[in-house]
Design a protein around this motif. Structure first.
Motif, PDB file in Angstrom:
ATOM      1  N   LEU A  28       7.673  15.025  11.233  1.00 24.76           N
ATOM      2  CA  LEU A  28       8.046  13.870  10.407  1.00 24.76           C
ATOM      3  C   LEU A  28       7.797  14.160   8.930  1.00 24.76           C
ATOM      4  CD1 LEU A  28       6.659  10.878  12.507  1.00 24.76           C
ATOM      5  CD2 LEU A  28       9.064  11.357  12.005  1.00 24.76           C
ATOM      6  N   ALA A  29       6.755  14.926   8.656  1.00 26.40           N
ATOM      7  CA  ALA A  29       6.438  15.255   7.263  1.00 26.40           C
ATOM      8  C   ALA A  29       7.344  16.366   6.737  1.00 26.40           C
ATOM      9  CB  ALA A  29       4.972  15.655   7.162  1.00 26.40           C
ATOM     10  N   THR A  37       9.567   6.874   5.669  1.00 28.85           N
ATOM     11  CA  THR A  37       9.779   7.605   6.921  1.00 28.85           C
ATOM     12  C   THR A  37      10.364   6.660   7.974  1.00 28.85           C
ATOM     13  OG1 THR A  37       7.885   8.973   6.334  1.00 28.85           O
ATOM     14  CG2 THR A  37       8.615   9.064   8.627  1.00 28.85           C
ATOM     15  N   MET A  45       1.161   6.962  11.852  1.00 26.51           N
ATOM     16  CA  MET A  45       0.240   8.099  11.693  1.00 26.51           C
ATOM     17  C   MET A  45      -0.944   7.973  12.648  1.00 26.51           C
ATOM     18  SD  MET A  45       0.437   8.746   7.622  1.00 26.51           S
ATOM     19  CE  MET A  45       1.712   7.875   6.713  1.00 26.51           C
ATOM     20  N   PRO A  63      11.870  15.511   5.627  1.00 25.87           N
ATOM     21  CA  PRO A  63      12.433  15.146   4.323  1.00 25.87           C
ATOM     22  C   PRO A  63      12.568  16.319   3.355  1.00 25.87           C
ATOM     23  CG  PRO A  63      10.381  13.920   4.746  1.00 25.87           C
ATOM     24  CD  PRO A  63      10.645  14.748   5.947  1.00 25.87           C
ATOM     25  N   LYS A 112       0.851  -1.186   0.000  1.00 24.82           N
ATOM     26  CA  LYS A 112       0.000   0.000   0.000  1.00 24.82           C
ATOM     27  C   LYS A 112       0.893   1.245   0.000  1.00 24.82           C
ATOM     28  CE  LYS A 112      -3.830  -0.492   2.417  1.00 24.82           C
ATOM     29  NZ  LYS A 112      -5.210  -0.138   2.187  1.00 24.82           N
ATOM     30  N   GLY A 113       0.496   2.260  -0.753  1.00 28.08           N
ATOM     31  CA  GLY A 113       1.303   3.479  -0.837  1.00 28.08           C
ATOM     32  C   GLY A 113       1.080   4.407   0.346  1.00 28.08           C
ATOM     33  N   GLY A 114       2.112   5.186   0.673  1.00 26.96           N
ATOM     34  CA  GLY A 114       1.971   6.269   1.638  1.00 26.96           C
ATOM     35  C   GLY A 114       1.660   5.872   3.066  1.00 26.96           C
ATOM     36  N   ASP A 158      13.366   1.774  -3.982  1.00 24.12           N
ATOM     37  CA  ASP A 158      12.132   2.289  -4.566  1.00 24.12           C
ATOM     38  C   ASP A 158      12.513   3.313  -5.637  1.00 24.12           C
ATOM     39  OD1 ASP A 158       9.741   3.497  -5.213  1.00 24.12           O
ATOM     40  OD2 ASP A 158       9.197   4.009  -3.146  1.00 24.12           O
ATOM     41  N   ILE A 183       3.687   5.107  16.033  1.00 22.36           N
ATOM     42  CA  ILE A 183       4.188   6.379  15.497  1.00 22.36           C
ATOM     43  C   ILE A 183       3.014   7.362  15.385  1.00 22.36           C
ATOM     44  CG2 ILE A 183       5.442   7.516  13.624  1.00 22.36           C
ATOM     45  CD1 ILE A 183       7.076   5.311  15.106  1.00 22.36           C
ATOM     46  N   PRO A 184       3.094   8.476  16.076  1.00 20.31           N
ATOM     47  CA  PRO A 184       1.994   9.439  16.007  1.00 20.31           C
ATOM     48  C   PRO A 184       2.019  10.216  14.699  1.00 20.31           C
ATOM     49  CG  PRO A 184       3.791  10.350  17.308  1.00 20.31           C
ATOM     50  CD  PRO A 184       4.198   8.951  16.922  1.00 20.31           C
ATOM     51  N   ASN A 236      12.731   8.235  -2.569  1.00 20.94           N
ATOM     52  CA  ASN A 236      12.417   9.139  -1.454  1.00 20.94           C
ATOM     53  C   ASN A 236      13.378   9.011  -0.279  1.00 20.94           C
ATOM     54  OD1 ASN A 236      10.216  10.059  -2.894  1.00 20.94           O
ATOM     55  ND2 ASN A 236       8.748   8.724  -1.880  1.00 20.94           N
ATOM     56  N   LYS A 273       6.499   3.798   4.982  1.00 22.03           N
ATOM     57  CA  LYS A 273       7.664   2.925   4.776  1.00 22.03           C
ATOM     58  C   LYS A 273       8.960   3.724   4.767  1.00 22.03           C
ATOM     59  CE  LYS A 273       5.990   1.291   0.869  1.00 22.03           C
ATOM     60  NZ  LYS A 273       4.592   1.741   0.936  1.00 22.03           N
ATOM     61  N   ASN A 314       2.625  13.383  13.075  1.00 17.40           N
ATOM     62  CA  ASN A 314       3.444  14.474  13.594  1.00 17.40           C
ATOM     63  C   ASN A 314       4.005  15.274  12.420  1.00 17.40           C
ATOM     64  OD1 ASN A 314       6.712  14.976  14.591  1.00 17.40           O
ATOM     65  ND2 ASN A 314       5.065  15.814  15.826  1.00 17.40           N
TER      66      ASN A 314
HETATM   67  P1  ATP Z   1       5.271   5.198  -0.805  1.00 15.38           P
HETATM   68  O1  ATP Z   1       4.398   3.993  -0.765  1.00 15.38           O
HETATM   69  O2  ATP Z   1       4.865   6.212  -1.804  1.00 15.38           O
HETATM   70  O3  ATP Z   1       6.718   4.836  -0.896  1.00 15.38           O
HETATM   71  P2  ATP Z   1       5.639   5.383   2.026  1.00 15.38           P
HETATM   72  O4  ATP Z   1       4.894   4.186   2.495  1.00 15.38           O
HETATM   73  O5  ATP Z   1       7.102   5.271   1.924  1.00 15.38           O
HETATM   74  O6  ATP Z   1       5.060   5.909   0.647  1.00 15.38           O
HETATM   75  P3  ATP Z   1       6.093   7.840   3.422  1.00 15.38           P
HETATM   76  O7  ATP Z   1       6.702   8.475   2.222  1.00 15.38           O
HETATM   77  O8  ATP Z   1       6.991   7.479   4.542  1.00 15.38           O
HETATM   78  O9  ATP Z   1       5.226   6.577   3.002  1.00 15.38           O
HETATM   79  O10 ATP Z   1       4.929   8.758   4.012  1.00 15.38           O
HETATM   80  C1  ATP Z   1       3.923   9.283   3.167  1.00 15.38           C
HETATM   81  C2  ATP Z   1       3.730  10.770   3.471  1.00 15.38           C
HETATM   82  O11 ATP Z   1       3.282  10.946   4.812  1.00 15.38           O
HETATM   83  C3  ATP Z   1       5.024  11.560   3.366  1.00 15.38           C
HETATM   84  O12 ATP Z   1       4.738  12.844   2.914  1.00 15.38           O
HETATM   85  C4  ATP Z   1       5.528  11.614   4.811  1.00 15.38           C
HETATM   86  O13 ATP Z   1       6.334  12.743   5.056  1.00 15.38           O
HETATM   87  C5  ATP Z   1       4.238  11.657   5.584  1.00 15.38           C
HETATM   88  N1  ATP Z   1       4.329  10.976   6.886  1.00 15.38           N
HETATM   89  C6  ATP Z   1       4.831   9.757   7.114  1.00 15.38           C
HETATM   90  N2  ATP Z   1       4.689   9.417   8.407  1.00 15.38           N
HETATM   91  C7  ATP Z   1       4.082  10.463   9.020  1.00 15.38           C
HETATM   92  C8  ATP Z   1       3.656  10.730  10.363  1.00 15.38           C
HETATM   93  N3  ATP Z   1       3.825   9.834  11.327  1.00 15.38           N
HETATM   94  N4  ATP Z   1       3.059  11.921  10.602  1.00 15.38           N
HETATM   95  C9  ATP Z   1       2.872  12.811   9.620  1.00 15.38           C
HETATM   96  N5  ATP Z   1       3.237  12.635   8.355  1.00 15.38           N
HETATM   97  C10 ATP Z   1       3.846  11.468   8.038  1.00 15.38           C
END
Ligand code: ATP
Ligand code: MG
Length: 254
Positions: free
Chosen positions: A219-220, A18, A185, A223, A11-13, A40, A213-214, A44, A16, A216
């Motif tokens: 965290l966003a 972070t 999240m 990066p 699943k996206g977003g 990936d 993980i809250p 990212n 992973k 927060n």
């Molecule tokens: P993808 O599947 O596209 O690789 P991913 O599973 O790697 O995505 P992330 O890139 O880590 O997911 O997070 C998705 C978005 O949410 C990013 O913009 C990231 O900065 C934000 N994010 C991740 N974790 C948190 C958190 N705990 N609180 C707030 N924002 C977050």
């Protein structure tokens, strides 16, 4: 022995990248020699560590197609004990290129074997799919770290991932183990987050990390500055959560 953890969820977003970046950062800070493999095509994790993707001559693309060794693609980051194997969008093309190639499922495993146990930890950031790249990651790994976003559809699609894990265990990688499921999240003020957390615990008894993980904003934001959250705002809730998670991981597997 090197502990190899694939951070995976198709699943996206869901967090992973972070998780990969920040766990790698805190492992390194705890004195563990750590390699973060950006596996990936979105790259990212690479940009999240402040690495400019535009002038890299050796990346995971060259490694996986056999044009370079993993060793030669690794960049030492500005953080002690933390190295990165970067990726760029070109990595997406290798899916087609490798489709019929010899040993296409074990390219990453072979590349890592050639490092001869130099690192204490290797963290693999996976793409949001059950692609050849993801499967390479799962075959190379000892453990899966599964981030699950605390939202309504969180558990949907996980069956497919667990099925893939089972097949890999029966075949090329019998030792693959689920290190833990990480609720990400989390917004503990909402009943939905709490309900989903309960649901996750019911689904994976004994495998859910104590740490959650809250949601927060730090965290966003981190990066976009090319920084792990620990270097961006180490007192933020997000930073403290990833530090606690890392401690829990070390407690589980050393
Ligand atoms: P993808 O599947 O596209 O690789 P991913 O599973 O790697 O995505 P992330 O890139 O880590 O997911 O997070 C998705 C978005 O949410 C990013 O913009 C990231 O900065 C934000 N994010 C991740 N974790 C948190 C958190 N705990 N609180 C707030 N924002 C977050
Ligand atoms: Mg990602």
């Amino acid at each position: 022995m090197t502990k190899i953890i694939a951070v995976t969820n198709q699943k996206g977003g869901v967090g992973k990248t972070t998780t990969s970046v920040n766990v790698a950062y805190y492992l390194a800070k705890s004195g563990k020699k750590t390699l973060l493999i950006d596996f990936d095509p979105q790259g990212n994790a690479t940009s999240g560590l402040g690495i400019d993707k535009s002038n890299l001559s050796r990346t995971m693309t060259e490694v996986i197609t056999g044009q370079a060794t993993l060793q030669s693609a690794i960049i030492q980051t500005e953080y002690k004990n933390l190295a990165l194997a970067p990726s760029t969008p070109h990595l997406a093309n290798t899916e087609v290129e490798l489709a019929q190639a010899e040993g296409r499922f074990i390219r990453l495993r072979r590349a890592i074997n050639n490092l001869q146990g130099y690192y204490d930890y290797i963290i693999i950031d996976s793409p949001p799919s059950l692609s050849l790249l993801t499967v390479n990651g799962l075959i190379a790994a000892n453990y899966i770290l599964l981030p699950v976003q605390a939202e309504f559809y969180a558990l949907e699609g996980l069956g497919q991932l667990l099925e893939t894990m089972k097949l890999i265990r029966k075949g090329l990688n019998p030792q693959l183990d689920l290190l833990g499921v990480l609720p990400t999240m989390m917004d503990s003020r909402t009943t939905l987050s709490t309900q989903v957390h309960e649901e996750i615990k019911k689904h994976f008894p004994d495998r859910v990390f104590q740490t959650t993980i809250p949601r927060n904003i730090r965290l966003a934001e981190a990066p976009s500055h090319g920084l792990p959250v620990g270097a961006y705002d180490r007192f933020s809730k997000g930073a403290r959560a990833y530090k606690a998670l890392t401690k829990e991981i070390i407690g589980r597997i050393g």
